[in-house]
Design an enzyme around this catalytic site. Structure first.
Site, PDB file in Angstrom:
ATOM      1  N   GLY B 126       0.872  -1.080   0.262  1.00  0.00           N
ATOM      2  CA  GLY B 126      -0.123   0.064   0.088  1.00  0.00           C
ATOM      3  C   GLY B 126       0.920   1.170   0.221  1.00  0.00           C
ATOM      4  O   GLY B 126       1.222   1.819  -1.153  1.00  0.00           O
ATOM      5  N   GLU B 375      -4.649   7.970  -0.144  1.00  0.00           N
ATOM      6  CA  GLU B 375      -3.705   9.085  -0.740  1.00  0.00           C
ATOM      7  C   GLU B 375      -2.770   9.459   0.149  1.00  0.00           C
ATOM      8  O   GLU B 375      -2.231  10.297   0.062  1.00  0.00           O
ATOM      9  CB  GLU B 375      -4.358  10.498  -1.081  1.00  0.00           C
ATOM     10  CG  GLU B 375      -5.354  10.361  -2.300  1.00  0.00           C
ATOM     11  CD  GLU B 375      -4.745   9.933  -3.763  1.00  0.00           C
ATOM     12  OE1 GLU B 375      -4.985   8.780  -4.118  1.00  0.00           O
ATOM     13  OE2 GLU B 375      -3.924  10.664  -4.159  1.00  0.00           O
TER      14      GLU B 375
HETATM   15  C1  LIG Z   1     -11.780   3.488   1.600  1.00  0.00           C
HETATM   16  C2  LIG Z   1     -10.486   3.312   0.749  1.00  0.00           C
HETATM   17  C3  LIG Z   1     -10.269   3.737  -0.655  1.00  0.00           C
HETATM   18  C4  LIG Z   1      -8.940   3.631  -1.149  1.00  0.00           C
HETATM   19  N1  LIG Z   1      -8.959   4.103  -2.598  1.00  0.00           N
HETATM   20  C5  LIG Z   1      -7.848   3.726  -3.205  1.00  0.00           C
HETATM   21  C6  LIG Z   1      -7.563   4.062  -4.725  1.00  0.00           C
HETATM   22  O1  LIG Z   1      -8.845   4.433  -5.212  1.00  0.00           O
HETATM   23  N2  LIG Z   1      -6.783   3.530  -5.216  1.00  0.00           N
HETATM   24  C7  LIG Z   1      -5.579   2.975  -4.746  1.00  0.00           C
HETATM   25  O2  LIG Z   1      -4.631   2.654  -5.361  1.00  0.00           O
HETATM   26  N3  LIG Z   1      -5.568   2.817  -3.379  1.00  0.00           N
HETATM   27  C8  LIG Z   1      -6.888   3.113  -2.522  1.00  0.00           C
HETATM   28  N4  LIG Z   1      -6.748   2.677  -1.077  1.00  0.00           N
HETATM   29  C9  LIG Z   1      -5.493   2.362  -0.552  1.00  0.00           C
HETATM   30  C10 LIG Z   1      -4.899   3.423   0.216  1.00  0.00           C
HETATM   31  O3  LIG Z   1      -4.253   4.321  -0.450  1.00  0.00           O
HETATM   32  C11 LIG Z   1      -3.904   2.394   1.294  1.00  0.00           C
HETATM   33  O4  LIG Z   1      -4.808   1.724   2.082  1.00  0.00           O
HETATM   34  C12 LIG Z   1      -2.868   3.287   2.167  1.00  0.00           C
HETATM   35  O5  LIG Z   1      -1.911   3.920   1.196  1.00  0.00           O
HETATM   36  C13 LIG Z   1      -2.063   2.595   2.937  1.00  0.00           C
HETATM   37  O6  LIG Z   1      -1.731   1.241   2.421  1.00  0.00           O
HETATM   38  P1  LIG Z   1      -2.013   0.374   3.237  1.00  0.00           P
HETATM   39  O7  LIG Z   1      -3.420  -0.236   3.577  1.00  0.00           O
HETATM   40  O8  LIG Z   1      -1.443  -1.134   2.502  1.00  0.00           O
HETATM   41  O9  LIG Z   1      -1.096   0.127   4.587  1.00  0.00           O
HETATM   42  P2  LIG Z   1       0.550  -0.144   4.759  1.00  0.00           P
HETATM   43  O10 LIG Z   1       1.418   0.281   3.713  1.00  0.00           O
HETATM   44  O11 LIG Z   1       0.756  -1.603   5.208  1.00  0.00           O
HETATM   45  O12 LIG Z   1       0.920   0.621   6.232  1.00  0.00           O
HETATM   46  C14 LIG Z   1       0.278   0.399   7.788  1.00  0.00           C
HETATM   47  C15 LIG Z   1       0.851   1.281   8.479  1.00  0.00           C
HETATM   48  O13 LIG Z   1       2.220   1.442   8.389  1.00  0.00           O
HETATM   49  C16 LIG Z   1       2.392   2.777   8.204  1.00  0.00           C
HETATM   50  N5  LIG Z   1       3.753   2.892   7.559  1.00  0.00           N
HETATM   51  C17 LIG Z   1       3.895   2.296   6.359  1.00  0.00           C
HETATM   52  N6  LIG Z   1       5.262   2.656   5.906  1.00  0.00           N
HETATM   53  C18 LIG Z   1       5.755   3.683   6.715  1.00  0.00           C
HETATM   54  C19 LIG Z   1       7.000   4.064   6.757  1.00  0.00           C
HETATM   55  N7  LIG Z   1       7.815   3.863   5.756  1.00  0.00           N
HETATM   56  N8  LIG Z   1       7.314   4.987   7.911  1.00  0.00           N
HETATM   57  C20 LIG Z   1       6.359   5.021   8.774  1.00  0.00           C
HETATM   58  N9  LIG Z   1       5.068   4.471   8.881  1.00  0.00           N
HETATM   59  C21 LIG Z   1       4.931   3.685   7.602  1.00  0.00           C
HETATM   60  C22 LIG Z   1       1.216   3.317   7.545  1.00  0.00           C
HETATM   61  O14 LIG Z   1       1.110   4.717   7.736  1.00  0.00           O
HETATM   62  C23 LIG Z   1       0.185   2.639   8.324  1.00  0.00           C
HETATM   63  O15 LIG Z   1      -0.067   3.213   9.412  1.00  0.00           O
HETATM   64  C24 LIG Z   1      -7.928   3.063  -0.697  1.00  0.00           C
HETATM   65  C25 LIG Z   1      -8.079   2.492   1.065  1.00  0.00           C
HETATM   66  C26 LIG Z   1      -9.069   2.676   1.330  1.00  0.00           C
HETATM   67  C27 LIG Z   1      -9.331   2.119   2.807  1.00  0.00           C
END
Ligand SMILES: Cc1cc2nc3c(=O)[nH]c(=O)nc-3n(C[C@H](O)[C@H](O)[C@H](O)COP(=O)(O)OP(=O)(O)OC[C@H]3O[C@@H](n4cnc5c(N)ncnc54)[C@H](O)[C@@H]3O)c2cc1C
Lengths: 364, 398
Positions: B126, B375
């Site tokens: 993500g 985002e």
């Molecule tokens: C309702 C909804 C709509 C969405 N719409 C879209 C869309 O249209 N298109 C799309 O592509 N995506 C979309 N997303 C996905 C969204 O962008 C991701 O969920 C988000 O970027 C986080 O990724 P992840 O869920 O895999 O969390 P992870 O990346 O696994 O992160 C988990 C936690 O770790 C933290 N973390 C991760 N890396 C680091 C770092 N380097 N340093 C510090 N902390 C870190 C994060 O902040 C978070 O707290 C959507 C998500 C939701 C829930």
């Protein structure tokens, strides 16, 4: 149209002040804090920039520029980045002259405004804060009672910058429950200025307690004459000015701790490459920018002569918290080195702690 | 000149959006929250009509932010149902050629309602967008896409409605790392693209969040956005990836504007309730004399203002063609946090009124939280901000 770019003129003034802050104030601010004194020479140099006189109409001896709270906020921020004590010292005459410029009677303007347009720095000040818990600018304990052709003023004030040096003071007192300003000249009977205060911060700035015992001033010395003053606006100007100062102090602490964090190696890497440190700096940067924008918005309202109490008091409280958060973290980022007086961050922390206490600094 | 006054056209846009929010979104917001996945067909048609009249057009500028604040004040979930090029469009704007812009977006406003989705996130990645595993392989005049995208906003609507499109990020060369990341436009109905699942969520339930599968999905070669070349020798060449990042510079403040709208709704609710109780917030009173309640409300107002001004600045910079990567991340980080704090505090302050589903406040708390996640999470935006202020590369600050 919503826009965030300062005018060319504003950019010019800000960069001139910034240069002064960095070339002059930053050279001696530590010494001044330790000795409790600011050399006259730097105040005179600052005076020559005409930061106050440029906003006074030509009729009263000034340069006739437009008096803008936004421009003043930018000036104040840059000065405070240099040093807070010196900022207040340099702009102290504005505490007296800006309310007169905006709200004074024609006689008051004629009599007092040329003073801040003189070639040499002349100290003038304002007295608002009172030495008791629960101080509220809108319900002052200092009182003004009309008596014939005079007002009789009684009360106590504190944190009055340059009170001993000033020839003229604007003292705020409650008259029938509303706060009004009264012009008091040095030497007026009943006006007693105590010894210089000793504060945690802004140590280079002389501040005083003073007492007013049956102090009699002529009726025409009431700010704005029979109409009185718009005290609320004066308070809002003060809030905006203090917020701009808080931004300046915070910016200084931010830059210093950021640069330090990139240099300081711990466990084989610069401490800035750890998220705990980097995120502190990121939050600091965000909050400084946010506070500056809020300050500008409140200043913009003042410039449009609109009611700005909500904006001004919001940003004042926000900037109080922001400044202490930022300067505290700056100390933290330097660790033990932040605690010793070889580095400036402890000084900025002491200065920033004053913001919730400071009031009545209407210098924008 | 520094100015905070919207233009007359912007004021009108605000007014129209507010009316739409009041009349069309607020009354049905609760219904579509409870009836998750039910399509608000009638409303969508109204939205499409307004969009075509330009009264709900959502660009990437200050006016759009002002409109979006009002619309999300109405309902953030329903706001995300408004047809339009959306995030897919933003990606095309950021990386597409002129010809592609015309081809994909030139007729977007015509015909029936359509959507543009953007699919980046995958089950295994993500925040770390550079780790995507979806592949694009060239086969003559076509690209063949394979992979699984999750959490795609407008995923279902964009994949299944005529003339809609999904912009999908895939790698053309895993060994090239970020340089191999490219984006592709997949028209709705393309064989091999299918929607597999709709998420059930904490909030913004009216918005479809879909899993989109690409199974030997074939698209024309010239549906690749930007330059198809991968400069293999030079791994620092990360143009495709930069395209993704440039999209974020534009869309992050837009998400921030959504957050601000939800925050405003919660604040208005609280202030209205207090007013009805005869409680006035005494601005200008010394802090030590204020009640805890007044201090809370003032703090919420200040966070709202801080977030809003940072957001407007980021978008204003973009309209001045100034680089705004730092400022848009600042705005997004602040706004995501602000709406979270404001809505959670509002629920606390309102007590029984806050927690009950009789009122919309509890919903706004659930809706608002998404703005600190999509985002770029709050943390990712702090990371971008930190790298910028420290002048650090992604290797220097991980
Ligand atoms: C309702 C909804 C709509 C969405 N719409 C879209 C869309 O249209 N298109 C799309 O592509 N995506 C979309 N997303 C996905 C969204 O962008 C991701 O969920 C988000 O970027 C986080 O990724 P992840 O869920 O895999 O969390 P992870 O990346 O696994 O992160 C988990 C936690 O770790 C933290 N973390 C991760 N890396 C680091 C770092 N380097 N340093 C510090 N902390 C870190 C994060 O902040 C978070 O707290 C959507 C998500 C939701 C829930």
């Amino acid at each position: 149209m919503i826009s965030f770019s300062p005018t060319e003129e504003q950019q010019m003034i800000a960069s001139m002040v910034k240069e002064f802050a960095s070339d002059e104030m930053r050279k001696i601010y530590r010494e001044c804090d330790e000795s409790g004194e600011i050399p006259d020479s730097i105040i005179d140099t600052a005076w020559k920039m005409g930061l106050i006189s440029s906003n006074i109409p030509e009729d009263y001896g000034g340069f006739g520029g437009e008096h803008s709270a936004i421009t003043a906020s930018m000036i104040v921020e840059e000065l405070a980045w240099g040093d807070l004590s010196m900022t207040i010292h340099i702009l102290c005459p504005a505490l007296f002259s800006y309310p007169i410029l905006e709200m004074g009677t024609e006689t008051q303007r004629k009599k007092y405004l040329p003073l801040v347009c003189a070639e040499k720095y002349t100290a003038a000040t304002a007295a608002l804060i009172e030495p008791h818990f629960g101080f509220d600018p809108c319900s002052l304990l200092t009182s003004a009672r009309p008596d014939g052709n005079e007002y009789v003023i009684n009360g106590e004030k504190c944190y009055v910058p340059l009170a001993a040096e000033a020839d003229f003071l604007l003292v705020y007192a409650a008259e029938n429950g509303s706060s009004q300003g009264f012009i008091i000249e040095k030497g007026t009977k009943g006006l007693e200025i105590s010894e210089r205060e000793k504060n945690m911060g802004i140590k280079a700035l002389p501040t005083y307690e003073l007492s007013l015992k049956n102090c009699r001033v002529p009726k025409e010395n009431r700010l704005g004459g029979p109409k009185g003053c718009d005290f609320n606006r004066i308070m809002n100007c003060s809030r905006v000015a203090l917020s701009a100062m808080a931004v300046g102090v915070a910016k200084a602490a931010f830059e210093y701790s950021r640069d330090y964090a990139k240099e300081r190696i711990a466990f084989g890497e610069p401490i800035a490459s750890r998220q705990v440190i980097a995120f502190m700096l990121a939050e600091i940067a965000i909050e400084i920018d946010a506070t500056r924008l809020m300050t500008w918005e409140a200043a913009w309202k003042l410039d449009r002569k609109e009611e700005a109490t909500k904006e001004a008091s919001l940003v004042k409280a926000y900037s109080d918290d922001m400044a202490i958060m930022v300067t505290d973290r700056a100390v933290q980022i330097l660790g033990g080195h932040g605690y010793v007086r070889e580095h400036p961050v402890e000084l900025w922390l002491r200065n920033a702690r004053g913001f919730p206490t400071f009031d009545g600094m209407a210098m924008v | 000149m520094i100015d905070f006054e919207p233009t007359p056209e912007q004021k009108k846009a605000i007014k129209v959006a507010r009316e739409f929010a009041e009349e069309q979104l607020r009354p049905v917001g609760r219904y579509y929250d409870e009836q998750e996945h039910e399509n608000p067909q009638e409303l969508i048609e109204k939205m499409w009509e307004k969009r075509q009249e330009d009264t709900l057009a959502l660009g990437l500028d200050v006016t759009a932010a002002l409109r979006i604040e009002e619309l999300c004040w109405g309902d953030a979930g329903l706001f995300l149902c408004i047809p339009g090029p959306g995030l897919g469009g933003a990606a095309i704007f950021a990386s597409g050629t002129k010809e592609q812009l015309t081809r994909f977006l030139g007729h977007f406003n015509e015909g029936g309602p359509k959507w543009g989705a953007m699919a980046m996130t995958e089950p295994a990645c993500g925040s770390d967008t550079s780790a995507i595993a979806t592949t694009a392989v060239r086969d003559g005049d076509e690209w063949v896409l394979n992979g699984e995208k999750i959490f795609v906003t407008w995923g279902k609507r964009a994949a299944e409605n005529d003339e809609s499109l999904v912009v999908v990020w895939a790698t053309v060369d895993k060994s090239a790392g970020r340089a191999g990341m490219k984006s592709f436009v997949v028209p709705a109905g393309t064989p091999g693209m299918r929607v597999e699942k709709l998420e059930k969520k904490l909030g913004i339930r009216a918005s479809d969040t879909a899993t989109v599968i690409f199974d030997n999905c074939r698209i024309p070669f010239d549906n690749i956005l930007g330059n198809p070349e991968v400069k293999k020798l030079d791994k620092s060449q990360t143009k495709g990836f930069k395209g993704a990042m440039a999209t974020f510079d534009a869309t992050r403040p837009i998400v921030a504007a959504m957050a601000i709208g939800v925050g405003r709704a919660a604040l208005d609710f609280v202030e209205e309730a207090l007013k009805n109780e005869g409680i006035k917030i005494r601005y200008g009173t010394p802090r030590q004399k204020l009640t805890a309640l007044e201090r809370d409300v003032m703090e919420m107002e200040a966070h709202y203002k801080a977030a809003k001004l940072l957001t407007l600045r980021a978008l204003w910079m973009m309209s001045q063609f100034q680089p705004n990567n730092l400022e848009s991340s600042m705005a997004k980080a602040k706004a995501g946090l602000a709406v979270t704090k404001i809505t959670q505090k509002a629920v606390e302050i309102m007590g029984p009124l806050g927690y009950s589903r009789k009122h919309l406040l509890e919903k706004w708390m659930r809706d608002g939280k998404i703005n600190d996640i999509f985002e770029g999470t709050g943390q990712i935006n702090m990371l971008v901000t930190a790298r910028r202020v420290l002048n650090y590369s992604r290797d220097q600050l991980k």
